[in-house]
Design a protein around this motif. Structure first.
Motif, PDB file in Angstrom:
ATOM      1  N   GLN A   1      21.370  15.305 -28.777  1.00  0.00           N
ATOM      2  CA  GLN A   1      20.524  15.588 -29.963  1.00  0.00           C
ATOM      3  C   GLN A   1      19.107  15.961 -29.532  1.00  0.00           C
ATOM      4  O   GLN A   1      18.155  15.772 -30.272  1.00  0.00           O
ATOM      5  CB  GLN A   1      20.456  14.361 -30.861  1.00  0.00           C
ATOM      6  N   SER A   2      18.979  16.454 -28.309  1.00  0.00           N
ATOM      7  CA  SER A   2      17.660  16.780 -27.758  1.00  0.00           C
ATOM      8  C   SER A   2      17.525  18.300 -27.650  1.00  0.00           C
ATOM      9  O   SER A   2      17.963  18.906 -26.671  1.00  0.00           O
ATOM     10  CB  SER A   2      17.529  16.117 -26.381  1.00  0.00           C
ATOM     11  N   PRO A   3      16.933  18.947 -28.664  1.00  0.00           N
ATOM     12  CA  PRO A   3      16.935  20.410 -28.689  1.00  0.00           C
ATOM     13  C   PRO A   3      16.153  21.063 -27.551  1.00  0.00           C
ATOM     14  O   PRO A   3      16.447  22.197 -27.167  1.00  0.00           O
ATOM     15  CB  PRO A   3      16.280  20.740 -30.038  1.00  0.00           C
TER      16      PRO A   3
ATOM     17  N   VAL B   1       2.408  23.381 -23.577  1.00  0.00           N
ATOM     18  CA  VAL B   1       1.302  22.912 -24.432  1.00  0.00           C
ATOM     19  C   VAL B   1       1.831  21.842 -25.385  1.00  0.00           C
ATOM     20  O   VAL B   1       1.190  20.810 -25.595  1.00  0.00           O
ATOM     21  CB  VAL B   1       0.651  24.080 -25.207  1.00  0.00           C
ATOM     22  N   ARG B   2       3.013  22.060 -25.925  1.00  0.00           N
ATOM     23  CA  ARG B   2       3.609  21.072 -26.842  1.00  0.00           C
ATOM     24  C   ARG B   2       3.793  19.731 -26.123  1.00  0.00           C
ATOM     25  O   ARG B   2       3.303  18.710 -26.579  1.00  0.00           O
ATOM     26  CB  ARG B   2       4.969  21.590 -27.342  1.00  0.00           C
ATOM     27  N   GLN B   3       4.457  19.760 -24.976  1.00  0.00           N
ATOM     28  CA  GLN B   3       4.760  18.484 -24.305  1.00  0.00           C
ATOM     29  C   GLN B   3       3.491  17.822 -23.763  1.00  0.00           C
ATOM     30  O   GLN B   3       3.294  16.617 -23.929  1.00  0.00           O
ATOM     31  CB  GLN B   3       5.780  18.700 -23.169  1.00  0.00           C
TER      32      GLN B   3
ATOM     33  N   ILE C   1      10.583  21.689 -16.064  1.00  0.00           N
ATOM     34  CA  ILE C   1       9.487  20.895 -16.638  1.00  0.00           C
ATOM     35  C   ILE C   1      10.009  19.464 -16.664  1.00  0.00           C
ATOM     36  O   ILE C   1       9.395  18.551 -16.140  1.00  0.00           O
ATOM     37  CB  ILE C   1       9.125  21.405 -18.051  1.00  0.00           C
ATOM     38  N   LYS C   2      11.179  19.297 -17.268  1.00  0.00           N
ATOM     39  CA  LYS C   2      11.871  18.006 -17.211  1.00  0.00           C
ATOM     40  C   LYS C   2      12.823  18.056 -16.026  1.00  0.00           C
ATOM     41  O   LYS C   2      13.559  19.031 -15.872  1.00  0.00           O
ATOM     42  CB  LYS C   2      12.674  17.781 -18.500  1.00  0.00           C
ATOM     43  N   ARG C   3      12.833  17.006 -15.229  1.00  0.00           N
ATOM     44  CA  ARG C   3      13.708  16.975 -14.055  1.00  0.00           C
ATOM     45  C   ARG C   3      14.932  16.112 -14.281  1.00  0.00           C
ATOM     46  O   ARG C   3      15.911  16.201 -13.554  1.00  0.00           O
ATOM     47  CB  ARG C   3      12.939  16.436 -12.849  1.00  0.00           C
TER      48      ARG C   3
ATOM     49  N   ALA D   1       1.105  17.500 -34.817  1.00  0.00           N
ATOM     50  CA  ALA D   1       1.534  17.205 -33.439  1.00  0.00           C
ATOM     51  C   ALA D   1       1.989  15.749 -33.364  1.00  0.00           C
ATOM     52  O   ALA D   1       1.471  14.892 -34.074  1.00  0.00           O
ATOM     53  CB  ALA D   1       0.382  17.437 -32.472  1.00  0.00           C
ATOM     54  N   LYS D   2       2.943  15.518 -32.499  1.00  0.00           N
ATOM     55  CA  LYS D   2       3.508  14.165 -32.393  1.00  0.00           C
ATOM     56  C   LYS D   2       2.778  13.344 -31.327  1.00  0.00           C
ATOM     57  O   LYS D   2       2.070  13.901 -30.494  1.00  0.00           O
ATOM     58  CB  LYS D   2       4.980  14.277 -32.017  1.00  0.00           C
ATOM     59  N   TYR D   3       2.999  12.054 -31.347  1.00  0.00           N
ATOM     60  CA  TYR D   3       2.657  11.170 -30.228  1.00  0.00           C
ATOM     61  C   TYR D   3       3.791  10.169 -30.149  1.00  0.00           C
ATOM     62  O   TYR D   3       4.594  10.058 -31.078  1.00  0.00           O
ATOM     63  CB  TYR D   3       1.277  10.495 -30.436  1.00  0.00           C
TER      64      TYR D   3
HETATM   65  N1  FAQ Z   1       8.140   9.811 -29.687  1.00  0.00           N
HETATM   66  O1  FAQ Z   1      14.150  17.659 -27.466  1.00  0.00           O
HETATM   67  P1  FAQ Z   1      13.483  16.340 -27.197  1.00  0.00           P
HETATM   68  C1  FAQ Z   1       2.629   6.120 -22.249  1.00  0.00           C
HETATM   69  C2  FAQ Z   1      10.325  14.391 -30.166  1.00  0.00           C
HETATM   70  S1  FAQ Z   1       2.850   7.782 -22.361  1.00  0.00           S
HETATM   71  C3  FAQ Z   1       7.797  10.838 -30.497  1.00  0.00           C
HETATM   72  O2  FAQ Z   1      14.200  15.382 -26.310  1.00  0.00           O
HETATM   73  P2  FAQ Z   1      11.412  16.737 -25.223  1.00  0.00           P
HETATM   74  C4  FAQ Z   1       1.493   5.605 -21.428  1.00  0.00           C
HETATM   75  C5  FAQ Z   1      10.049  15.554 -29.233  1.00  0.00           C
HETATM   76  O3  FAQ Z   1       8.647  15.729 -29.057  1.00  0.00           O
HETATM   77  C6  FAQ Z   1       4.175   7.990 -23.537  1.00  0.00           C
HETATM   78  N2  FAQ Z   1       8.461  12.015 -30.504  1.00  0.00           N
HETATM   79  O4  FAQ Z   1      11.974  16.585 -26.699  1.00  0.00           O
HETATM   80  C7  FAQ Z   1       0.887   4.435 -22.102  1.00  0.00           C
HETATM   81  C8  FAQ Z   1      10.729  16.680 -29.971  1.00  0.00           C
HETATM   82  O5  FAQ Z   1       9.921  17.135 -31.041  1.00  0.00           O
HETATM   83  P3  FAQ Z   1       9.173  18.578 -31.027  1.00  0.00           P
HETATM   84  C9  FAQ Z   1       4.361   9.411 -23.804  1.00  0.00           C
HETATM   85  C10 FAQ Z   1       9.510  12.135 -29.636  1.00  0.00           C
HETATM   86  O6  FAQ Z   1       9.979  17.092 -25.335  1.00  0.00           O
HETATM   87  C11 FAQ Z   1       1.428   3.188 -21.974  1.00  0.00           C
HETATM   88  C12 FAQ Z   1      11.925  16.010 -30.614  1.00  0.00           C
HETATM   89  O7  FAQ Z   1      11.629  14.618 -30.677  1.00  0.00           O
HETATM   90  N3  FAQ Z   1       5.012  10.042 -22.691  1.00  0.00           N
HETATM   91  O8  FAQ Z   1       3.382   5.455 -22.843  1.00  0.00           O
HETATM   92  C13 FAQ Z   1       9.895  11.111 -28.766  1.00  0.00           C
HETATM   93  O9  FAQ Z   1      12.283  17.611 -24.402  1.00  0.00           O
HETATM   94  C14 FAQ Z   1       0.842   2.091 -22.604  1.00  0.00           C
HETATM   95  C15 FAQ Z   1      13.210  16.249 -29.859  1.00  0.00           C
HETATM   96  O10 FAQ Z   1      13.197  15.601 -28.577  1.00  0.00           O
HETATM   97  C16 FAQ Z   1       5.220  11.368 -22.671  1.00  0.00           C
HETATM   98  O11 FAQ Z   1       4.838  12.080 -23.578  1.00  0.00           O
HETATM   99  C17 FAQ Z   1       9.170   9.910 -28.811  1.00  0.00           C
HETATM  100  N4  FAQ Z   1       9.483   8.846 -28.047  1.00  0.00           N
HETATM  101  O12 FAQ Z   1      11.553  15.257 -24.606  1.00  0.00           O
HETATM  102  C18 FAQ Z   1      -0.260   4.605 -22.857  1.00  0.00           C
HETATM  103  C19 FAQ Z   1       5.906  11.901 -21.438  1.00  0.00           C
HETATM  104  N5  FAQ Z   1      10.950  11.546 -28.045  1.00  0.00           N
HETATM  105  O13 FAQ Z   1       8.084  18.451 -30.013  1.00  0.00           O
HETATM  106  C20 FAQ Z   1      -0.853   3.516 -23.481  1.00  0.00           C
HETATM  107  C21 FAQ Z   1       6.050  13.387 -21.439  1.00  0.00           C
HETATM  108  C22 FAQ Z   1      11.199  12.798 -28.455  1.00  0.00           C
HETATM  109  O14 FAQ Z   1      10.203  19.588 -30.606  1.00  0.00           O
HETATM  110  C23 FAQ Z   1      -0.292   2.255 -23.339  1.00  0.00           C
HETATM  111  N6  FAQ Z   1       6.999  13.842 -22.405  1.00  0.00           N
HETATM  112  N7  FAQ Z   1      10.343  13.145 -29.425  1.00  0.00           N
HETATM  113  O15 FAQ Z   1       8.661  18.723 -32.410  1.00  0.00           O
HETATM  114  C24 FAQ Z   1       8.333  13.929 -22.172  1.00  0.00           C
HETATM  115  O16 FAQ Z   1       8.811  13.582 -21.113  1.00  0.00           O
HETATM  116  C25 FAQ Z   1       9.199  14.513 -23.258  1.00  0.00           C
HETATM  117  O17 FAQ Z   1       8.366  15.202 -24.164  1.00  0.00           O
HETATM  118  C26 FAQ Z   1      10.064  13.464 -24.018  1.00  0.00           C
HETATM  119  C27 FAQ Z   1      10.820  14.172 -25.144  1.00  0.00           C
HETATM  120  C28 FAQ Z   1      11.062  12.826 -23.073  1.00  0.00           C
HETATM  121  C29 FAQ Z   1       9.177  12.372 -24.637  1.00  0.00           C
END
Ligand code: FAQ
Length: 331
Positions: free
Chosen positions: A223-225, A54-56, A235-237, A124-126
Motif C-alpha cells: 500500500q506504499s505508492p 523535495v517531498r520526502q 532514494i529509498k534503499r 505537507a505531511k510530518y
Molecule cells: N507519517 O508511499 P509511502 C524522527 C505518507 S524523523 C506521515 O510509503 P514514502 C527524528 C507518505 O509521505 C521521522 N506520513 O511514502 C526524531 C506518503 O504520502 P505522500 C521522519 C507518512 O515517502 C525523533 C504516503 O504516506 N523520518 O523521528 C508516514 O515512500 C525524535 C504513502 O507512503 C523521515 O521522514 C508516516 N509515518 O515512504 C525527531 C524519514 N509514512 O507524501 C524528534 C525519511 C508514510 O505521497 C524526536 N522518509 N507516510 O503524500 C522516509 O523514509 C519515507 O518518506 C517514509 C515513507 C518511509 C516515511
C-alpha cells in the motif's frame, strides 16, 4: 530526439503534471543512479526525481521540527539536572536536523518559505508519531528508545541515498540519533529497575508508543505508492516492511533485557525466517493520523503556526540587516 513522459509528484504528494523528459538524458541519469553515483544539485535530473526528493526531504525536515514539541514539553519537568541537560541537548539536535534537511531540500530549488507554507497550510505531511501526547516522564524515555531507534533504522540506509546533499546530511543526523536512542534506552532501563510505580509507568509508556513506532516506517509495501519508484532511484534503499521487521528484531531483546513486555499477542520468534513474527498495526489508525486526525494534531499545528507568527519580527530584522549589509557592499 526521443522523449519520455514522466509524472512528477508535487510537494503535497498529489500527482503532478506529466513532464516530457529527454530520453537520452533520462537513460544517462538512470545509469548513474544504477552505478551508485551521487547526484549533485547542479546535475541534470528528471523533474519527478526532484519533486520526490523535495517531498520526502521536506516532510523529513518538518518531522524533526514538529518532533521537538512532544519532548520540549518536558524540559522544565525533567526529574534531575542530568536528565534536563541531556533532553535539552537532544531537542536542540532535532532543530539542527531540521535545518540541515531544509538546506538539502533548498538545493533542489524550493525555498524554505515555500516548504514552511506547505506545512502550515496542511499541504505537507510530518511523521504520524508526533501526533501522540507525552503524558509522563516515561514517554520521554520511550521516545528516545523507540522513536529515535526507528528513526535510525530508517535513516542509516538513507546515508546511501542517491542524492548527495541528503545522503551527507544523514551521516551527521545518524550519529546524533544514536546518542538519542541510547539516552532513551538508559532512561527506560532506570525506570524499569526502579520502584513498582516507576516500572509500571515505563510499561505503560511502552504499551502506548510501541504500535505508533511501528507505523513510523510507513504503510505496508503493498500500500506504499511511492516505494517502487523511490527504490528504483535509490532514494529509498530498503522497503517499509523490511525496515519495520529489522526494528522489531532489534527491539524485542532490548525490552526483554530490562524486564518489559511488548503488547503484541502474535509476537513469536520464527526460526525459519530468522526474525520475529508480529501482529498487524492498526492501519486505519495510521491513515487517520496521516490525514491529520491524530490525538494532538491540532495542538501541534497550532504550536507551529504560533511560532511562525511570533517569529515574524526576527525574520524582518534579519532581512533588514541583510539589506543594510548589501547596501554597504554596493556603496
Ligand atoms: N507519517 O508511499 P509511502 C524522527 C505518507 S524523523 C506521515 O510509503 P514514502 C527524528 C507518505 O509521505 C521521522 N506520513 O511514502 C526524531 C506518503 O504520502 P505522500 C521522519 C507518512 O515517502 C525523533 C504516503 O504516506 N523520518 O523521528 C508516514 O515512500 C525524535 C504513502 O507512503 C523521515 O521522514 C508516516 N509515518 O515512504 C525527531 C524519514 N509514512 O507524501 C524528534 C525519511 C508514510 O505521497 C524526536 N522518509 N507516510 O503524500 C522516509 O523514509 C519515507 O518518506 C517514509 C515513507 C518511509 C516515511
Amino acid at each position: 530526439m526521443y522523449v519520455q513522459e514522466v509524472r512528477a509528484t508535487s510537494l503535497d504528494g498529489r500527482p503532478g503534471p506529466l513532464v516530457i523528459e529527454d530520453a537520452d538524458r533520462l537513460a544517462a541519469f538512470e545509469a548513474r543512479v544504477a552505478a551508485d553515483e551521487f547526484i549533485e544539485p547542479k546535475d541534470w535530473m528528471p523533474e519527478a526525481y526532484r519533486k520526490t526528493l523535495v517531498r520526502q526531504i521536506s516532510q523529513h525536515a518538518h518531522s524533526e521540527i514538529v518532533g521537538m514539541l512532544p519532548e520540549g514539553n518536558w524540559i522544565s519537568r525533567a526529574p534531575t539536572l542530568r536528565r534536563k541537560a541531556i533532553l535539552l541537548a537532544k531537542v536542540q539536535d532535532e532543530a539542527g536536523h531540521g535545518l540541515y534537511l531544509y538546506c538539502a531540500a533548498e538545493t533542489l530549488g524550493t525555498s524554505r518559505d515555500e516548504m514552511t507554507q506547505a506545512l502550515l497550510e496542511g499541504r505537507a505531511k510530518y511523521s504520524t508519531i508526533f501526533n501522540y501526547p507525552t503524558l509522563t516522564w516515561a514517554d520521554i524515555a520511550a521516545i528516545g528508545w523507540l522513536v529515535d531507534g526507528a528513526a535510525i533504522m530508517n535513516q542509516v540506509p538513507l546515508q546511501r541515498a542517491s542524492y548527495g546533499p541528503y545522503a551527507r546530511a544523514m551521516v551527521k543526523v545518524c550519529k546524533e540519533e544514536s546518542f538519542h536512542q541510547r539516552q532513551g534506552y538508559e532512561a527506560m532501563m532506570a525506570l524499569a529497575a526502579g520502584t513498582p510505580e516507576q516500572k509500571a509507568m515505563a510499561q505503560d509508556a511502552l504499551d502506548r508508543w510501541w504500535w505508533p513506532s511501528l507505523m513510523m516506517f510507513g504503510p505496508p509495501d503493498d500500500q506504499s505508492p511511492n516505494s517502487e519508484q523511490s527504490m528504483r532511484w535509490r532514494i529509498k534503499r530498503e522497503s517499509n516492511d523490511a525496515l519495520r521487521q529489522k526494528f522489531v528484531d532489534m527491539t524485542v531483546p532490548q525490552a526483554e533485557l530490562i524486564g518489559l513486555s511488548l503488547s503484541d499477542a502474535d509476537l513469536k520468534w520464527n526460526k525459519e525466517k530468522g526474525g520475529y513474527d508480529f501482529g498487524t498495526p492498526d492501519w486505519d489508525e495510521f491513515f487517520a493520523v496521516v490525514r491529520g486526525e491524530g490525538p494532538v494534531a491540532r495542538e501541534r499545528m497550532k504550536a507551529r503556526r504560533d511560532a511562525w507568527e511570533s517569529g515574524a519580527w526576527v525574520r524582518a530584522a534579519a532581512m533588514a540587516h541583510a539589506d543594510k549589509r548589501a547596501a554597504r557592499f554596493a556603496a
